[in-house]
Design a protein around this motif. Structure first.
Motif, short mmCIF file in Angstrom:
data_model
loop_
_atom_site.label_atom_id
_atom_site.label_comp_id
_atom_site.label_asym_id
_atom_site.label_seq_id
_atom_site.Cartn_x
_atom_site.Cartn_y
_atom_site.Cartn_z
N LEU A 1 0.83 -1.21 0.00
CA LEU A 1 0.00 0.00 0.00
C LEU A 1 0.86 1.26 0.00
CD1 LEU A 1 -2.80 1.23 0.07
CD2 LEU A 1 -2.78 1.02 2.57
N ARG B 1 2.22 1.71 -3.57
CA ARG B 1 1.20 2.13 -4.54
C ARG B 1 0.73 3.56 -4.27
NH1 ARG B 1 -2.08 -3.59 -5.75
NH2 ARG B 1 -0.86 -4.00 -7.65
N ARG B 2 0.64 3.95 -3.01
CA ARG B 2 0.27 5.34 -2.71
C ARG B 2 1.34 6.30 -3.22
NH1 ARG B 2 -2.40 4.44 3.30
NH2 ARG B 2 -4.56 4.91 2.69
N GLN B 3 2.60 5.93 -3.01
CA GLN B 3 3.69 6.81 -3.42
C GLN B 3 3.83 6.89 -4.93
OE1 GLN B 3 7.67 5.40 -2.64
NE2 GLN B 3 8.47 7.45 -2.38
N GLY C 1 -0.53 6.99 -6.51
CA GLY C 1 -1.51 7.91 -5.93
C GLY C 1 -2.62 7.18 -5.20
N ASP C 2 -3.32 7.91 -4.34
CA ASP C 2 -4.33 7.31 -3.47
C ASP C 2 -5.60 6.95 -4.22
OD1 ASP C 2 -4.32 6.56 -0.71
OD2 ASP C 2 -6.01 7.92 -0.42
N GLU C 3 -5.81 7.53 -5.40
CA GLU C 3 -7.06 7.30 -6.13
C GLU C 3 -6.89 6.28 -7.26
OE1 GLU C 3 -9.95 8.83 -5.18
OE2 GLU C 3 -8.72 9.47 -3.49
N THR D 1 -4.21 0.92 -6.10
CA THR D 1 -4.14 1.30 -4.68
C THR D 1 -5.41 0.89 -3.95
OG1 THR D 1 -2.79 3.19 -5.36
CG2 THR D 1 -3.65 3.21 -3.11
N LYS E 1 -5.95 -1.56 -0.67
CA LYS E 1 -6.74 -1.13 0.50
C LYS E 1 -7.81 -2.18 0.82
CE LYS E 1 -6.51 3.89 -0.32
NZ LYS E 1 -7.31 5.06 -0.75
N SER F 1 -12.86 3.72 1.53
CA SER F 1 -11.94 4.43 0.64
C SER F 1 -11.79 3.69 -0.69
CB SER F 1 -10.58 4.58 1.32
OG SER F 1 -9.66 5.24 0.48
#
Length: 813
Positions: free
Chosen positions: A465, A468-470, A473-475, A479, A483, A505
């Motif tokens: 996670l 993938r966020r880095q 991105g969170d969207e 990612t 989650k 989310s």
């Protein structure tokens, strides 16, 4: 916490180490709990480099003890003090090989759900004898003495307790040995502690083995300042701490720095990976923690082949680096297309074997009745035979697909071979925070969860996670997928608030496009979490939406449809619609059998739940063959130590208890605890339920003294995790009966009365539970001795008998 004596066991006759808790029979409950926890932990661990336990118990005078393997030797710090400093390559290799034995033993403990939390040189004993046959299994060929890891008194059995590291057991308090604590352990936050906490301690031990110093100087610092240093300041480089001011190989620096990462996500994901990197260094292989540049790869090749390469190696490295630099941009544009085409070609050849057109005169049956498993096995053999030699990233992609398919078919051994290799290849070739590495981490985590290795699964998912966020991105949909997988795991570990936030989310991202299978899965699992939290209306809406999406996309007969039906059954059951629950579960069973066969774990889970519904209808004879079939499937497909097997054992024991087969029920409750104890947090409601039922059985068997600690443990859990629910009232009633069974009537009375009061007006409580609670009160007053006036006791008994007579007849439950 304890005193250790050398002793002699009479049968079998042998020398042992006898550990006795300090304080004798006057020791407080917290110290007894920690002492017993150490014994329970050691009982789970049978490894040549972990001190073995032989027996534990309490004397008639109340003295707690356990006997364990007697190890003759000296602690690691004392052993290293007598050895030469690390000035020669031979001494360096000796210490690194010794460290590998420690890391491998820690990894074994992690695989069984045990986090040590107090690793340090004084808890490692180097035995007097040299390990025999040790070097043959290691490519490095370095022979070192045996080691034994001791003192699991602070070990966390992947549980939700709050023993973080030196004082009592509250949040924000630390417990352990400060110089070896990870930042999250020093902060005293139990939610952050996982197996990577031990990875950090191993990093400190490795640093100290190499330099004779620790990465931080904490001797003159206050506790607050020491915690700040651990959490904020970078560790000194190895050469700055070395007494000889020697320059260490950059690979050794990299290994130590990665193990000591402030952020747990930046450390090694497992002790096995740390051990493997040390072995790679010892054998001049590229380490996984280092970005594998062309120059670095060639340098490692040259070190392994000095005579062959000689003086040309450096020149070759420079040339390769120049070529890579000049062609990288052009290659980058076509790399993904080439890889995709190669993967597609390999998969096409895989399935070509299933075509009738592939038959030959020599093999006329080729292509007929080929199973998916046969196709996968054939592809795995081709990969082992270097079918994709020279195309490592293509091999990683194919192995990822094979491993995920094996996992979904329940063949976990073959899945592990492919998924672990896929991750190794990608970590070796790509950057450690590359999106494809995250893909492999995510897929391997799903396997670890299915295998019941929840701590490692959580660490892998959190690392995936973070990547993938880095990078995405969170969207990003990928990612959102991670989650969702982490939310699934956290729900199973009863961490419901974080799980719900992650589910919502992920669902928000998935709803941004046309609803597909991922949306249905998130709706499905979020619904189950909401149902568990008592929000049944929203849960039912989500399941209806998920079922509509799946039937529209997949038809009526599909494994995902069966999955939603299985979950819908929980909503119907909570509503009291047992007939509807049975109908939905039988439909799911038919789909599982038709599509996945008679040996799949999903079928077993649904059979267990169907048997529970039949039990609640009083149809015990119909329920028994279903739960026994489920247990047999789980044992064959998952093994005896998997949580799925533990769940089936638990439900079989409940059935046997209802049938009055108390000895069988006791056996299977204990087996369920042995399986689920290492896998679930210690405060998990399922463990509390098993303990309360086991206490109920022991009381009915006339062993009330044995029942009492089980029931008290369950009551502690329910009081803290489910306040206001009827579970606590039920256990109070059972505990009162256990105390009455020991003729401790005055202690029993308030518990029995409080228990009934908490049950009688709750509509969620079945009538038979209320009646049983009343019967226990009547028995209390009927059996109370003459220390209380007989007339008063007779009046009380008559009063409660009247109430009992007014109750509805007991269910068959």
């Amino acid at each position: 916490m304890g005193v250790v004596y050398e002793a002699e066991q009479r049968s079998p006759k042998r020398k042992v180490a006898l550990k006795v808790v300090r304080g004798g029979q006057f020791v407080d409950d917290d110290r007894v709990r920690m002492f017993q926890r150490e014994a329970d932990t050691l009982a789970r661990l049978k490894h040549p480099n972990i001190g073995a336990i032989y027996e534990s118990g309490r004397t008639d005078e109340g003295q707690h003890f356990f006997a364990m393997e007697l190890v003759r030797g000296e602690t690691l710090d004392a052993y290293l003090t007598k050895r030469p400093a690390v000035v020669s390559q031979g001494e360096l290799r000796h210490r690194l090989a010794l460290f590998r034995k420690i890391a491998d033993a820690v990894h074994y403990a992690h695989q069984r759900g045990v986090i040590h939390r107090d690793l340090k040189p004084s808890n490692v004993v180097v035995a007097d004898e040299v390990a025999r046959g040790d070097a043959e299994g290691r490519a490095s060929g370095v022979r070192v003495p045996e080691v034994k890891i001791l003192d699991f008194g602070l070990a966390r059995i992947t549980e939700g307790d709050i023993f973080a590291a030196t004082m009592q057991t509250e949040i924000g308090v630390i417990k352990g040995t400060l110089p070896y604590m990870s930042p999250e352990q020093a902060r005293g936050n139990p939610d952050e502690i996982d197996l990577r906490t031990d990875i950090y301690a191993l990093g400190v031990i490795l640093y100290e083995m190499l330099t004779g110093q620790r990465p931080y100087d904490l001797l003159q610092k206050t506790l607050v300042e020491a915690v700040r240093v651990i959490c904020e300041e970078p560790p000194r480089q190895l050469r700055q701490s070395s007494r000889e001011l020697r320059r260490f190989d950059p690979d050794i620096e990299t290994i130590a720095q990665m193990a000591l990462g402030k952020d747990a996500d930046r450390r090694y994901a497992s002790a096995a990976m740390l051990s493997e990197d040390v072995e790679r260094y010892l054998t001049s292989q590229p380490i996984l923690a280092r970005p594998p540049s062309a120059f670095y790869q060639v340098k490692k090749f040259a070190r392994r082949n000095r005579l062959l390469v000689g003086g040309l190696a450096a020149l070759l490295a420079v040339l390769l680096a120049g070529v890579v630099a000049s062609t990288w941009q052009a290659r980058k544009a076509t790399l993904e297309a080439d890889k995709s085409q190669a993967v597609s070609g390999f998969l096409h050849e895989m399935f070509a074997a299933a075509s009738p057109m592939s038959m030959t005169r020599e093999d006329p049956d080729k292509g007929r009745d080929v199973t998916v498993m046969q196709i996968l096995d054939d592809a795995s053999r081709r990969l082992a035979g270097d079918a994709l030699a020279g195309q490592p990233l293509v091999e990683a992609a194919v192995r990822g697909t094979l491993g995920a398919t094996y996992r979904d078919l329940g063949n976990y051994e073959a899945a592990e071979t492919n998924l672990v290799r896929s991750l190794q290849i990608r970590e070796q070739i790509l950057r450690s925070r590359h999106p494809e590495v995250a893909e492999s981490l995510d897929s391997l985590a799903l396997l670890r969860r299915a295998q019941g290795q929840f701590a490692e699964a959580e660490a892998l998912l959190r690392r995936a996670l973070a990547i993938r966020r880095q990078r995405l991105g969170d969207e990003h949909p990928a990612t959102a997928t991670t989650k969702y997988h982490l939310a699934e795991l956290l729900e199973e570990l009863d961490q419901l608030d974080e799980s719900e936030a992650l589910f919502r989310s992920a669902l928000a991202v998935q709803r941004q496009s046309t609803p597909g299978p991922e949306t249905a899965r998130s709706l499905d699992d979020l619904a189950m979490l909401l149902q568990k939290k008592g929000e049944a209306a929203e849960a039912e809406e989500m399941l209806a939406e998920a079922l509509s999406i799946r039937r529209r996309l997949l038809g009526d007969e599909h494994p995902e449809v069966a999955r939603t039906l299985h979950n819908l059954a929980f909503i119907l059951k909570a509503r009291g619609d047992l007939a509807g629950t049975e109908r939905v579960l039988r439909e799911a069973v038919e789909i599982w059998r038709e599509l996945l066969g008679d040996e799949h774990p999903h079928l077993a889970s649904t059979l267990v739940n169907l048997s529970v519904v039949l039990q609640e209808q009083g149809r015990l004879a119909d329920a028994e063959p279903l739960v026994r079939e489920a247990l047999a499937i789980q044992r064959r497909s998952l093994g005896n130590d998997n949580p799925g097997t533990g769940g089936a054992l638990y439900n079989l024991a409940k059935l046997e208890q209802s049938q009055g087969k108390l000895a069988d029920a006791e056996l299977h409750y204990r087996q369920a605890l042995e399986v689920l104890g290492p896998a679930l947090p210690q405060d998990h409601p399922t463990l509390a339920a098993i303990r309360s039922r086991l206490g109920y059985v022991l009381t009915d068997l006339g062993r009330a003294a044995e029942a009492e600690p089980m029931l008290r443990e369950a009551l502690d859990v329910y009081t803290s995790t489910a306040p206001g629910r009827w579970y606590s009232a039920q256990v109070k009633s059972l505990l009162g009966a256990a105390l009455a069974g020991q003729r401790r009537f005055r202690e029993a009375e308030p518990l029995l009365l409080e228990g009934y009061a908490g049950l009688k007006d709750d509509p969620a409580v079945a009538p038979d539970r209320k009646r049983s609670a009343l019967e226990r009160i009547v028995r209390l007053y009927e059996s109370w001795d003459a220390s209380r006036p007989e007339a008063e006791l007779n009046a009380k008994a008559a009063q409660w008998r009247t109430r009992l007579a007014a109750q509805e007849p007991a269910d068959s439950n």
